[in-house]
Design an enzyme around this catalytic site. Structure first.
Site, PDB file in Angstrom:
ATOM      1  N   CYS A  12       0.857  -1.177   0.031  1.00 22.20           N
ATOM      2  CA  CYS A  12      -0.075   0.010   0.020  1.00 22.20           C
ATOM      3  C   CYS A  12       0.991   1.211   0.055  1.00 22.20           C
ATOM      4  O   CYS A  12       2.255   1.029   0.067  1.00 22.20           O
ATOM      5  CB  CYS A  12      -1.013   0.085   1.308  1.00 22.20           C
ATOM      6  SG  CYS A  12      -0.046   0.271   2.663  1.00 22.20           S
ATOM      7  N   HIS A  40       5.674  -5.930   8.193  1.00 22.37           N
ATOM      8  CA  HIS A  40       5.589  -7.405   8.508  1.00 22.37           C
ATOM      9  C   HIS A  40       5.814  -8.245   7.543  1.00 22.37           C
ATOM     10  O   HIS A  40       5.040  -8.964   6.811  1.00 22.37           O
ATOM     11  CB  HIS A  40       4.093  -7.728   9.125  1.00 22.37           C
ATOM     12  CG  HIS A  40       3.713  -6.940  10.400  1.00 22.37           C
ATOM     13  ND1 HIS A  40       4.400  -7.374  11.539  1.00 22.37           N
ATOM     14  CD2 HIS A  40       2.847  -6.168  10.513  1.00 22.37           C
ATOM     15  CE1 HIS A  40       4.063  -6.826  12.748  1.00 22.37           C
ATOM     16  NE2 HIS A  40       3.039  -5.874  12.267  1.00 22.37           N
ATOM     17  N   HIS A  73       3.319   1.738  11.053  1.00 17.56           N
ATOM     18  CA  HIS A  73       2.318   1.747  11.838  1.00 17.56           C
ATOM     19  C   HIS A  73       2.411   2.874  12.964  1.00 17.56           C
ATOM     20  O   HIS A  73       1.431   3.184  13.664  1.00 17.56           O
ATOM     21  CB  HIS A  73       2.510   0.522  12.925  1.00 17.56           C
ATOM     22  CG  HIS A  73       2.328  -0.862  12.206  1.00 17.56           C
ATOM     23  ND1 HIS A  73       1.260  -0.821  11.577  1.00 17.56           N
ATOM     24  CD2 HIS A  73       2.757  -1.964  12.500  1.00 17.56           C
ATOM     25  CE1 HIS A  73       1.279  -2.164  11.154  1.00 17.56           C
ATOM     26  NE2 HIS A  73       2.071  -2.873  11.705  1.00 17.56           N
ATOM     27  N   HIS A 123      -2.043  -4.298  19.282  1.00 14.79           N
ATOM     28  CA  HIS A 123      -1.577  -4.005  17.955  1.00 14.79           C
ATOM     29  C   HIS A 123      -0.624  -2.931  18.194  1.00 14.79           C
ATOM     30  O   HIS A 123      -1.249  -1.757  18.516  1.00 14.79           O
ATOM     31  CB  HIS A 123      -2.614  -4.100  16.856  1.00 14.79           C
ATOM     32  CG  HIS A 123      -1.866  -4.009  15.707  1.00 14.79           C
ATOM     33  ND1 HIS A 123      -1.220  -2.832  15.253  1.00 14.79           N
ATOM     34  CD2 HIS A 123      -1.654  -4.662  14.677  1.00 14.79           C
ATOM     35  CE1 HIS A 123      -0.670  -2.768  13.940  1.00 14.79           C
ATOM     36  NE2 HIS A 123      -1.053  -4.303  13.515  1.00 14.79           N
ATOM     37  N   GLU A 125      -0.204  -0.438  16.247  1.00 16.17           N
ATOM     38  CA  GLU A 125      -0.767   0.955  15.716  1.00 16.17           C
ATOM     39  C   GLU A 125      -1.820   1.405  16.608  1.00 16.17           C
ATOM     40  O   GLU A 125      -1.779   2.605  17.183  1.00 16.17           O
ATOM     41  CB  GLU A 125      -1.582   0.502  14.376  1.00 16.17           C
ATOM     42  CG  GLU A 125      -2.068   1.895  13.958  1.00 16.17           C
ATOM     43  CD  GLU A 125      -3.075   1.483  12.701  1.00 16.17           C
ATOM     44  OE1 GLU A 125      -2.938   0.664  11.896  1.00 16.17           O
ATOM     45  OE2 GLU A 125      -4.289   2.263  12.793  1.00 16.17           O
ATOM     46  N   THR A 166      -6.713   1.396  11.530  1.00 15.37           N
ATOM     47  CA  THR A 166      -6.818   1.626   9.926  1.00 15.37           C
ATOM     48  C   THR A 166      -7.141   0.418   9.513  1.00 15.37           C
ATOM     49  O   THR A 166      -7.877   0.475   8.104  1.00 15.37           O
ATOM     50  CB  THR A 166      -5.366   2.062   9.174  1.00 15.37           C
ATOM     51  OG1 THR A 166      -4.304   1.296   9.783  1.00 15.37           O
ATOM     52  CG2 THR A 166      -5.110   3.569   9.674  1.00 15.37           C
ATOM     53  N   CYS A 194      -8.487   2.959   6.646  1.00 16.44           N
ATOM     54  CA  CYS A 194      -7.654   3.127   5.457  1.00 16.44           C
ATOM     55  C   CYS A 194      -8.470   2.869   4.019  1.00 16.44           C
ATOM     56  O   CYS A 194      -8.837   1.391   4.063  1.00 16.44           O
ATOM     57  CB  CYS A 194      -6.419   2.315   5.355  1.00 16.44           C
ATOM     58  SG  CYS A 194      -5.396   2.555   3.831  1.00 16.44           S
ATOM     59  N   SER A 222       0.920 -10.039  10.156  1.00 19.75           N
ATOM     60  CA  SER A 222       0.326  -8.708   9.917  1.00 19.75           C
ATOM     61  C   SER A 222      -0.998  -8.941   9.928  1.00 19.75           C
ATOM     62  O   SER A 222      -1.931  -9.720   9.594  1.00 19.75           O
ATOM     63  CB  SER A 222       0.663  -8.404   8.333  1.00 19.75           C
ATOM     64  OG  SER A 222      -0.347  -7.765   7.637  1.00 19.75           O
TER      65      SER A 222
HETATM   66 FE1  F3S Z   1      -0.870   1.199   4.440  1.00 19.79          FE
HETATM   67 FE2  F3S Z   1      -1.242   3.321   5.424  1.00 19.79          FE
HETATM   68 FE3  F3S Z   1      -3.262   2.362   4.830  1.00 19.79          FE
HETATM   69  S1  F3S Z   1       0.363   1.814   6.049  1.00 19.79           S
HETATM   70  S2  F3S Z   1      -2.948   0.116   4.851  1.00 19.79           S
HETATM   71  S3  F3S Z   1      -1.937   3.041   3.437  1.00 19.79           S
HETATM   72  S4  F3S Z   1      -3.169   3.138   6.872  1.00 19.79           S
END
Ligand code: F3S
Length: 272
Positions: A12, A40, A73, A123, A125, A166, A194, A222
């Site tokens: 991502c 991860h 994270h 976690h 994050e 997220t 996210c 992960s």
């Molecule tokens: Fe990746 Fe950031 Fe979304 S690490 S999964 S773009 S919150």
């Protein structure tokens, strides 16, 4: 057998950015420290180590003045303070979407609201997000949130600010939003899932409805990857989570005509 590859499979934005920053820093400095797993994925971590990036598990292993990369994270407020005290140079690879949540809980508290964070309590994050406020409440899902909301000491008029990890699923998030709207009168709700994760999860759900088998590629550690496998299992009876192709056995594909492949955000394209 036909093979369908998810369009969303692979790194991502946040992970790609973190890996690039780590590579660039290791090349420029010759050596640097990755605080925790930068992503991860053991294969990517090994490549970064080969460039001179040393991975440590804890800030106590950082030497004064070293260059330290913060993972996507994010980290706790206390870790930033400890690194400052050590005179470390910080390369902050926290994903901007995670940074936004740090700001949201800080601002909410400054306005007198109680931050309510939905996510996996242990976690990194979520631990990081919770550290950017003093009175944040963390709930793993709607059941915990509902129990807390029903306590006599939880006033319906309590000003709250709802955010999430997220990678939370849209399903869990929607249930939490419903509870907050029903039980509280003064709330602010920020959908912090996210969008890349949401799209990846929707695509995995769709593919697992139409395929007879699903292969989820990624590291089981992960959260992003394990939630993908969980979603696929809701729709498909044959799901396997592997870290690399060599873990796949021909028997798994016996009698299967359509197989779908998806991958977590920490999985580099060359593995898929
Ligand atoms: Fe990746 Fe950031 Fe979304 S690490 S999964 S773009 S919150």
């Amino acid at each position: 057998m036909s093979v369908i590859l998810a369009k969303s499979a692979g790194f991502c934005y946040g992970v790609e950015r973190a890996v690039k920053l780590a590579e660039q820093t290791a090349r420029e400095k010759g050596s640097c420290v990755m605080l925790g797993s930068i992503i991860h994925n053991a294969h990517v971590v090994q490549d970064l180590e080969a460039l001179g990036a040393r991975q440590v598990d804890d800030v106590s292993q950082v030497q004064p003045g070293e260059t330290v990369i913060i993972r996507s994270h994010g980290e706790t407020r206390q870790v930033y303070q400890q690194l400052e005290a050590l005179g470390a140079e910080v390369v902050d690879a926290t994903c901007p979407f995670v940074k936004r949540i740090h700001r949201l809980v800080q601002e909410a508290e400054a306005e007198g609201r109680t931050p309510v964070i939905i996510g996996t309590r242990t976690h990194p994050e979520v631990v990081g997000i919770a550290s950017w406020c003093w009175r944040g409440m963390v709930f793993e899902g709607p059941e915990e949130l509902e129990r807390w909301a029903a306590l006599p000491e939880t006033s319906p008029g309590l000003p709250i600010c709802l955010v999430s990890q997220t990678t939370l699923t849209a399903n869990l998030w929607n249930l939490c939003v419903k509870i907050v709207k029903k039980q509280f009168t003064n709330f602010r709700i920020f959908d912090t899932i996210c969008k890349a994760t949401e799209y990846r999860q929707k695509e995995a759900a769709h593919m697992s409805e139409i395929c007879q088998a699903m292969v989820v590629v990624g590291d089981a550690k992960s959260s992003n990857t394990s939630r993908l496998a969980m979603i696929c299992r809701e729709h498909c009876g044959k799901v396997i989570l592997v870290d690399q192709a060599s873990q796949l056995e021909p028997d798994f594909f016996r009698g299967v005509s359509d197989v779908g492949i998806t991958a977590g955000a920490s999985t580099p394209a060359w593995i898929i």
